[in-house]
Design a protein around this motif. Structure first.
Motif, PDB file in Angstrom:
ATOM      1  N   GLY A  18     -12.985  -2.703   0.025  1.00 56.59           N
ATOM      2  CA  GLY A  18     -13.282  -1.800   1.139  1.00 56.59           C
ATOM      3  C   GLY A  18     -12.641  -0.435   0.952  1.00 56.59           C
ATOM      4  N   TYR A  24     -13.040  -7.842   0.693  1.00 55.38           N
ATOM      5  CA  TYR A  24     -13.944  -8.246   1.767  1.00 55.38           C
ATOM      6  C   TYR A  24     -15.065  -9.144   1.259  1.00 55.38           C
ATOM      7  CZ  TYR A  24     -11.714  -4.656   4.587  1.00 55.38           C
ATOM      8  OH  TYR A  24     -10.790  -3.910   5.279  1.00 55.38           O
ATOM      9  N   THR A 283     -17.364  -1.369   4.032  1.00 49.42           N
ATOM     10  CA  THR A 283     -16.585  -0.992   5.226  1.00 49.42           C
ATOM     11  C   THR A 283     -16.568   0.512   5.495  1.00 49.42           C
ATOM     12  OG1 THR A 283     -14.383  -0.802   4.186  1.00 49.42           O
ATOM     13  CG2 THR A 283     -15.059  -3.002   4.889  1.00 49.42           C
TER      14      THR A 283
END
Ligand code: PLP
Length: 296
Positions: A18, A24, A283
């Protein structure tokens, strides 16, 4: 037994770094749930989703230096299950091995999103309703290789499969679900059992609903697609899948006739969807669906 009778199932997902440098996953639980549906179809044991999620997270944390950092890169994750009993004779195996392969991958699109040329397959079929088409299992891919090789020899990147019974309705391409934009309707094949229920397909449907774009899961004939291409109402066509996210189609060839889609370029909606999903995965954008999980 896995090699002789084809009890093999797999999944494909990715881990991302991210904006904050953290690790992630995107909708990973959905992959293990789908793996369990594949397992049931192939008479294989189901996995405990929470347990394998924990295992996957630990594995990635151990190997976190393998998650690349440059733009567009990710960690490819391939959960797999194979039958391992040393036995000849057709029946389900008594033993299995579940394992996860991981490896760093570069950006799917090295030189931008180049639209692909697809060949509408009207001789071979991939999967029939009642068969194993909705399971991510080895045999489906073995059965598709000859068509893909013949199409490649003719200069095509992908085969577009039609339904097995009538060779009339569009289903999906090699490892991607298909979406067509005709006028202002976005259309994708319904999950009737012969196509793989893609997680990217599902994400696209959710995002389009958020945007108030009309999305229909309905049977679409190849004739309707070709007519729309001829009249100019076929605005865009694209594939959806974990590897490429959105793969624009620039040309569809059916019964020897080439049809250019979206001027051979990436369409507006394809680009918007690609940007949105990638932004959520890395993100860069708020995740309003609860799809992204930070693991470390
Ligand atoms: C894996 C796969 C897809 C795409 O599924 P995603 O979950 O979106 O990656 C579509 N069709 C086939 C045949 C597949 O194997």
């Amino acid at each position: 037994m896995g090699l002789h009778y084809g009890q093999e199932i797999f999944e494909g997902l990715k881990g991302y770094r991210g904006k904050d440098g953290g690790l992630y996953l995107f909708r990973a639980k959905e992959n293990f749930k789908r793996m369990n549906r594949s397992a049931v179809r192939l008479c294989m044991p189901e996995v405990d989703v929470d347990l394998v999620m924990e295992g996957l997270k630990k594995l990635i944390l151990l190997d976190q230096e393998w998650v690349p950092r440059s733009e567009g890169t990710s960690l490819y994750i391939r959960p797999t299950m194979i039958a391992t009993e040393p036995h000849l004779g057709v029946r389900p195996s008594n033993t299995y091995l579940f394992y996860i392969i991981i490896g760093p991958v570069g950006p799917y699109y090295k030189e931008g999103l180049n639209p692909v040329k697809i060949y509408v397959e009207d001789k071979y079929i991939r999967a029939a309703i009642g068969g194993t088409g909705e399971a991510k299992t080895a045999g489906n891919y073995a059965a598709s290789l000859l068509a893909a090789e013949e199409a490649k020899e003719k200069g095509f990147t992908q085969v577009l499969w039609l339904d097995a019974a009538e060779r009339k309705y569009v289903e999906e391409v090699g490892t991607m679900n298909m979406v067509f934009v005709i006028d202002d309707e976005v259309i994708t094949a319904p999950l009737t059992g012969s196509i793989l229920p893609g997680i990217t397909r599902d994400s696209v449907i959710h995002i389009l609903k958020d945007w108030d774009v009309k999305i229909s899961e309905r049977n679409l004939t190849i004739d309707e697609v070709i007519e729309a291409a001829k009249s100019g109402s076929l605005k865009e066509a694209f594939g959806t899948g974990t590897a490429a996210v959105i793969s624009p189609v620039g040309q569809i060839t059916y019964k020897g006739e080439d049809h250019i889609v979206a001027g051979g370029k990436m369409g507006e909606l394809s680009q918007r969807l690609y940007d949105e999903i990638v932004a959520i995965q890395y993100t860069a954008k708020e995740d309003t669906h609860g799809w992204v999980e930070r693991i470390g």
